[in-house]
Design an enzyme around this catalytic site. Structure first.
Site, PDB file in Angstrom:
ATOM      1  N   SER A  98      45.892  43.943  46.317  1.00  0.00           N
ATOM      2  CA  SER A  98      46.392  42.821  45.531  1.00  0.00           C
ATOM      3  C   SER A  98      47.893  43.028  45.361  1.00  0.00           C
ATOM      4  O   SER A  98      48.395  44.148  45.565  1.00  0.00           O
ATOM      5  CB  SER A  98      45.701  42.837  44.165  1.00  0.00           C
ATOM      6  OG  SER A  98      46.390  42.024  43.244  1.00  0.00           O
ATOM      7  N   TYR A 140      42.261  47.276  36.647  1.00  0.00           N
ATOM      8  CA  TYR A 140      42.427  46.569  37.932  1.00  0.00           C
ATOM      9  C   TYR A 140      43.694  47.065  38.634  1.00  0.00           C
ATOM     10  O   TYR A 140      43.670  47.401  39.821  1.00  0.00           O
ATOM     11  CB  TYR A 140      42.515  45.067  37.653  1.00  0.00           C
ATOM     12  CG  TYR A 140      42.523  44.171  38.874  1.00  0.00           C
ATOM     13  CD1 TYR A 140      41.340  43.797  39.498  1.00  0.00           C
ATOM     14  CD2 TYR A 140      43.723  43.676  39.396  1.00  0.00           C
ATOM     15  CE1 TYR A 140      41.337  42.948  40.602  1.00  0.00           C
ATOM     16  CE2 TYR A 140      43.730  42.829  40.501  1.00  0.00           C
ATOM     17  CZ  TYR A 140      42.541  42.470  41.098  1.00  0.00           C
ATOM     18  OH  TYR A 140      42.547  41.635  42.194  1.00  0.00           O
TER      19      TYR A 140
HETATM   20  P1  NAD Z   1      34.970  36.275  43.971  1.00  0.00           P
HETATM   21  O1  NAD Z   1      34.519  36.470  42.584  1.00  0.00           O
HETATM   22  O2  NAD Z   1      35.035  34.890  44.533  1.00  0.00           O
HETATM   23  O3  NAD Z   1      34.079  37.152  44.970  1.00  0.00           O
HETATM   24  C1  NAD Z   1      33.783  38.495  44.711  1.00  0.00           C
HETATM   25  C2  NAD Z   1      32.464  38.840  45.368  1.00  0.00           C
HETATM   26  O4  NAD Z   1      32.231  40.243  45.148  1.00  0.00           O
HETATM   27  C3  NAD Z   1      31.260  38.090  44.773  1.00  0.00           C
HETATM   28  O5  NAD Z   1      30.483  37.531  45.823  1.00  0.00           O
HETATM   29  C4  NAD Z   1      30.499  39.158  44.025  1.00  0.00           C
HETATM   30  O6  NAD Z   1      29.097  38.964  44.007  1.00  0.00           O
HETATM   31  C5  NAD Z   1      30.861  40.400  44.830  1.00  0.00           C
HETATM   32  N1  NAD Z   1      30.676  41.643  44.077  1.00  0.00           N
HETATM   33  C6  NAD Z   1      31.016  41.924  42.792  1.00  0.00           C
HETATM   34  N2  NAD Z   1      30.625  43.161  42.466  1.00  0.00           N
HETATM   35  C7  NAD Z   1      30.023  43.679  43.561  1.00  0.00           C
HETATM   36  C8  NAD Z   1      29.389  44.920  43.843  1.00  0.00           C
HETATM   37  N3  NAD Z   1      29.311  45.885  42.917  1.00  0.00           N
HETATM   38  N4  NAD Z   1      28.889  45.119  45.076  1.00  0.00           N
HETATM   39  C9  NAD Z   1      28.960  44.139  46.023  1.00  0.00           C
HETATM   40  N5  NAD Z   1      29.526  42.950  45.812  1.00  0.00           N
HETATM   41  C10 NAD Z   1      30.058  42.724  44.591  1.00  0.00           C
HETATM   42  O7  NAD Z   1      36.400  36.993  44.031  1.00  0.00           O
HETATM   43  P2  NAD Z   1      37.612  36.934  45.088  1.00  0.00           P
HETATM   44  O8  NAD Z   1      38.746  36.333  44.390  1.00  0.00           O
HETATM   45  O9  NAD Z   1      37.176  36.407  46.390  1.00  0.00           O
HETATM   46  O10 NAD Z   1      37.919  38.503  45.203  1.00  0.00           O
HETATM   47  C11 NAD Z   1      37.667  39.271  46.359  1.00  0.00           C
HETATM   48  C12 NAD Z   1      38.619  40.463  46.370  1.00  0.00           C
HETATM   49  O11 NAD Z   1      39.960  39.975  46.457  1.00  0.00           O
HETATM   50  C13 NAD Z   1      38.552  41.345  45.118  1.00  0.00           C
HETATM   51  O12 NAD Z   1      38.652  42.705  45.487  1.00  0.00           O
HETATM   52  C14 NAD Z   1      39.769  40.912  44.338  1.00  0.00           C
HETATM   53  O13 NAD Z   1      40.247  41.926  43.490  1.00  0.00           O
HETATM   54  C15 NAD Z   1      40.735  40.624  45.474  1.00  0.00           C
HETATM   55  N6  NAD Z   1      41.853  39.766  45.105  1.00  0.00           N
HETATM   56  C16 NAD Z   1      41.645  38.513  44.625  1.00  0.00           C
HETATM   57  C17 NAD Z   1      42.724  37.733  44.298  1.00  0.00           C
HETATM   58  C18 NAD Z   1      42.561  36.348  43.758  1.00  0.00           C
HETATM   59  O14 NAD Z   1      43.547  35.798  43.252  1.00  0.00           O
HETATM   60  N7  NAD Z   1      41.407  35.730  43.850  1.00  0.00           N
HETATM   61  C19 NAD Z   1      44.016  38.229  44.459  1.00  0.00           C
HETATM   62  C20 NAD Z   1      44.197  39.504  44.960  1.00  0.00           C
HETATM   63  C21 NAD Z   1      43.103  40.268  45.286  1.00  0.00           C
END
Ligand code: NAD
Length: 260
Positions: free
Chosen positions: A142, A155
């Site tokens: 991130s 985080y």
């Molecule tokens: P999201 O909530 O849409 O998807 C996350 C997925 O992870 C879900 O399907 C959930 O069921 C799954 N998950 C949660 N805990 C889990 C576990 N213990 N084992 C297996 N699966 C699990 O979120 P997103 O925004 O798509 O995030 C995905 C990644 O991207 C994360 O690591 C997040 O930190 C990172 N990220 C997101 C953003 C953002 O702005 N959305 C920015 C930077 C980084």
């Protein structure tokens, strides 16, 4: 097709960023393993990819559970004949000032982001080494792998930690042609972000609109959210890169929010 016949396991790919990467990888010819908490959700995503003409399977995997990670990777190797790409993407967000944060929530965050990255890396590296064809490990970091924001202590700590893990995997993996990199997105409109907008509004004492304008997108060059497709394209580029020249790196995809 940049990833023809590559086997790619993507954690947390029943939603958001991981799901978009899964669809894009399938369009690029990869055989995609949708690994997520619930088998129903993972299989539903895999079925949608198959309906769209791709190759995919769903596995139930809580990335903090050693036995489930081992089984999910073994099932994928058995079904698709190897392991070429890991995207360690599963993640959650918890908004709280340090002084109010419970130890349970601290541990929960580190377990999903750090234990999950370690367990999936170990299982997939072993499979990549056994396959003898090298591989690519990609961590979903991130902007918070490089910058800090209030109310996100575990985080930010975990996302910084992924940079260290990726660098060690780059060094240890090189002799087996395994590369390791981190993608660092800015804010992307997924369920993870939609949930924290009202939570941040409460902690900052401002409106939800101001959370978007004055907190999330304040330091971007153009006030724009990063998209799931921006991140998916970066994940294709990293996985398809042909040599060890690009390893141990992090790529920030954030509309200029962070410039390192
Ligand atoms: P999201 O909530 O849409 O998807 C996350 C997925 O992870 C879900 O399907 C959930 O069921 C799954 N998950 C949660 N805990 C889990 C576990 N213990 N084992 C297996 N699966 C699990 O979120 P997103 O925004 O798509 O995030 C995905 C990644 O991207 C994360 O690591 C997040 O930190 C990172 N990220 C997101 C953003 C953002 O702005 N959305 C920015 C930077 C980084």
């Amino acid at each position: 097709m940049l990833l023809k016949d590559k086997v790619a396991l993507i954690t947390g790919s029943a939603s958001g960023i991981g799901k978009e990467i899964a669809f894009e990888y399938a369009r690029q010819g990869a055989k995609v393993v949708i690994a997520d908490l619930a088998l129903e959700a993972a299989s539903a995503t895999a079925n949608d990819i198959i309906k769209a003409g791709g190759t995919a399977m769903g596995v139930a995997m809580d990335v903090t559970n050693e036995a489930q990670v081992e089984k999910g990777v073994a099932d994928a190797v058995k079904a698709f004949g190897g392991m070429d790409i890991l995207i360690s993407n599963a993640g959650i967000q918890i908004i709280s000032p340090v002084v109010d944060l419970t130890l349970d929530n601290w541990k929960k965050m580190l377990a999903i982001h750090m234990d999950g990255a370690f367990l999936t890396t170990r299982a997939c590296m072993r499979a990549m080494i056994a396959g003898g064809k090298g591989g690519s490990v990609i961590y979903m970091g991130s902007v918070h792998s490089h910058e800090a924001s209030p109310f996100k202590a575990p985080y930010v700590a975990a996302k910084h930690g992924l940079l260290g893990l990726a660098k060690v995997v780059a060094k240890e993996g090189a002799k087996n042609q395994i590369r390791s990199n981190v993608i660092c997105p800015g804010f992307v409109r997924t369920p993870l972000v939609d949930k924290q907008i009202p939570e941040q509004a409460k902690e900052f004492g401002i409106s939800e609109e101001d959370v978007i304008k004055k907190v999330m997108l304040k330091d971007t060059v153009d006030g724009e959210f990063t998209t799931t497709q921006d991140v998916a394209q970066t994940a294709v580029f990293l996985a398809a890169f042909p040599t060890n020249a690009l390893t141990g790196q992090s790529i920030i995809v954030s509309h200029g929010w962070s410039m390192q």
